[in-house]
Enzyme design. Structure first.
Site, PDB file in Angstrom:
ATOM      1  N   LYS A 253       0.842  -1.200   0.000  1.00  0.00           N
ATOM      2  CA  LYS A 253       0.000   0.000   0.000  1.00  0.00           C
ATOM      3  C   LYS A 253       0.881   1.256   0.000  1.00  0.00           C
ATOM      4  CE  LYS A 253      -3.719  -2.446   2.383  1.00  0.00           C
ATOM      5  NZ  LYS A 253      -4.417  -2.752   3.633  1.00  0.00           N
TER       6      LYS A 253
ATOM      7  N   GLN B 293      -4.273  -1.633   9.883  1.00  0.00           N
ATOM      8  CA  GLN B 293      -4.276  -2.966   9.260  1.00  0.00           C
ATOM      9  C   GLN B 293      -4.874  -3.998  10.219  1.00  0.00           C
ATOM     10  OE1 GLN B 293      -3.496  -3.504   6.080  1.00  0.00           O
ATOM     11  NE2 GLN B 293      -3.740  -5.725   6.158  1.00  0.00           N
TER      12      GLN B 293
ATOM     13  N   ASP C  42     -10.732   2.896   4.628  1.00  0.00           N
ATOM     14  CA  ASP C  42     -11.164   1.492   4.525  1.00  0.00           C
ATOM     15  C   ASP C  42     -12.683   1.383   4.382  1.00  0.00           C
ATOM     16  OD1 ASP C  42      -9.332  -0.629   4.509  1.00  0.00           O
ATOM     17  OD2 ASP C  42      -8.784  -0.282   6.601  1.00  0.00           O
TER      18      ASP C  42
END
Ligand code: GUN
Length: 294
Positions: free
Chosen positions: A52, A96, A119
């Site tokens: 990412k 994460q 997200d």
């Protein structure tokens, strides 16, 4: 049969974003920023976070990795998130998952500023998605919608069958396919492990979205001719013929199902590459909203 090339589409999206960010640079404006928070040493999570980060750097998004010790307390993690909620150079915050067991994931997600929730996991983002408001969408389902749009697949009034009900893929993609929007507007069925014989449902699908987490689970006799297949699975299976000893396959038995499909995503190279591309898009959207750029 048309193979849906997620790798190529993801590259196109990244190029489009890069052009927009290049013009911000030329105009001397503040650039978008993302922080990724990784707690602990899980190798797969570490690899995702680095990919990412690299993808951000390639298109000009400032990105930072906060790597925390496995034993970091929930209170310390919440403090760090609060500091990034206030940080004016950061427009996206990604924690994460999974987090270590002593940390309450829901509590963490709920403390991310929804404007920076790249997200799309915050309950406010989820609520806005369900209502059909513009919001930050979860990256994998958003990537699926984008593939359907860019391949001009007719979804209006079609029967979309989603197999799987996770918060990351199954539930959000079912809601997104339901919206009266381009790349959606479908009649949606969600089925899952309690269904008994799943093929009762999958055989009726015009569009089949498989997010089950079981290698090669959907067989040729479980789908009808002409079906559009979106395979979200990423499963490792043993393969002694390659040096690393395994290969990655989807939830769909590609050899069997591709013979009946009109469109199908491969694994790897289908939905997977789209997830990171849509994270970048979300980060850019968050930036524009926070910086009030149209
Ligand atoms: N772990 C696996 N997938 C994801 C994702 O999409 N976002 C985050 N934050 N963690 C993940």
């Amino acid at each position: 049969m048309t193979l849906i090339d997620g790798k190529k589409t993801a590259l196109e999206i990244r190029e489009e974003l890069k052009k927009e960010i290049d013009s911000l640079k030329i105009a001397g404006r503040k650039l978008p920023g993302l922080v990724t928070i990784l707690v602990g040493d899980d190798p797969a999570s570490g690899m995702y976070v680095r990919s990412k980060n690299k993808a951000c750097a390639e298109i000009g998004i400032f990105s930072k990795i906060e790597k925390l010790d496995e034993n970091t307390s929930q209170a310390d993690l919440l403090k760090l998130i609060e500091s990034y909620n206030k940080n004016e150079n950061i427009h996206g915050i990604l924690v994460q998952l999974p987090l270590p067991k002593h940390i309450d994931e829901d509590r963490i997600i709920q403390n991310i500023n929804p404007l920076k929730d790249v997200d799309g996991f915050h309950p406010i983002s989820v609520g806005n998605m369900v209502i059909g408001n513009k919001t930050l969408y979860p990256c994998t389902p958003y990537g699926i919608i984008e593939l359907l749009r860019r391949y001009k697949i007719d979804t209006k009034g079609k029967h979309a069958v989603v197999v799987g009900r996770s918060n990351i893929v199954g539930k959000p993609i079912a809601n997104m396919m339901l919206q009266k929007k381009d790349g959606a507007n479908s009649i949606v069925t969600v089925c899952h492990s309690a269904a008994g014989d799943l093929s009762v449902y999958t055989k009726t699908a015009d569009i089949l979205i498989a997010a089950i987490g079981r290698a090669n689970f959907i067989k040729g006799d479980m789908v009808k001719n002409g079906v559009v297949v979106i395979d979200v699975g990423i499963n490792r299976v043993e393969d002694p013929s390659v040096s690393k000893g395994y290969k990655v396959v989807g939830d769909v038995d590609f050899d069997e199902v591709s013979k009946k499909a009109s469109y199908i995503t491969p694994v790897p190279g289908g939905v997977g590459p789209m997830t990171i591309a849509m994270l970048l898009k979300n980060n850019f959207e968050a930036y524009k909203r926070i910086e009030k750029i149209d």
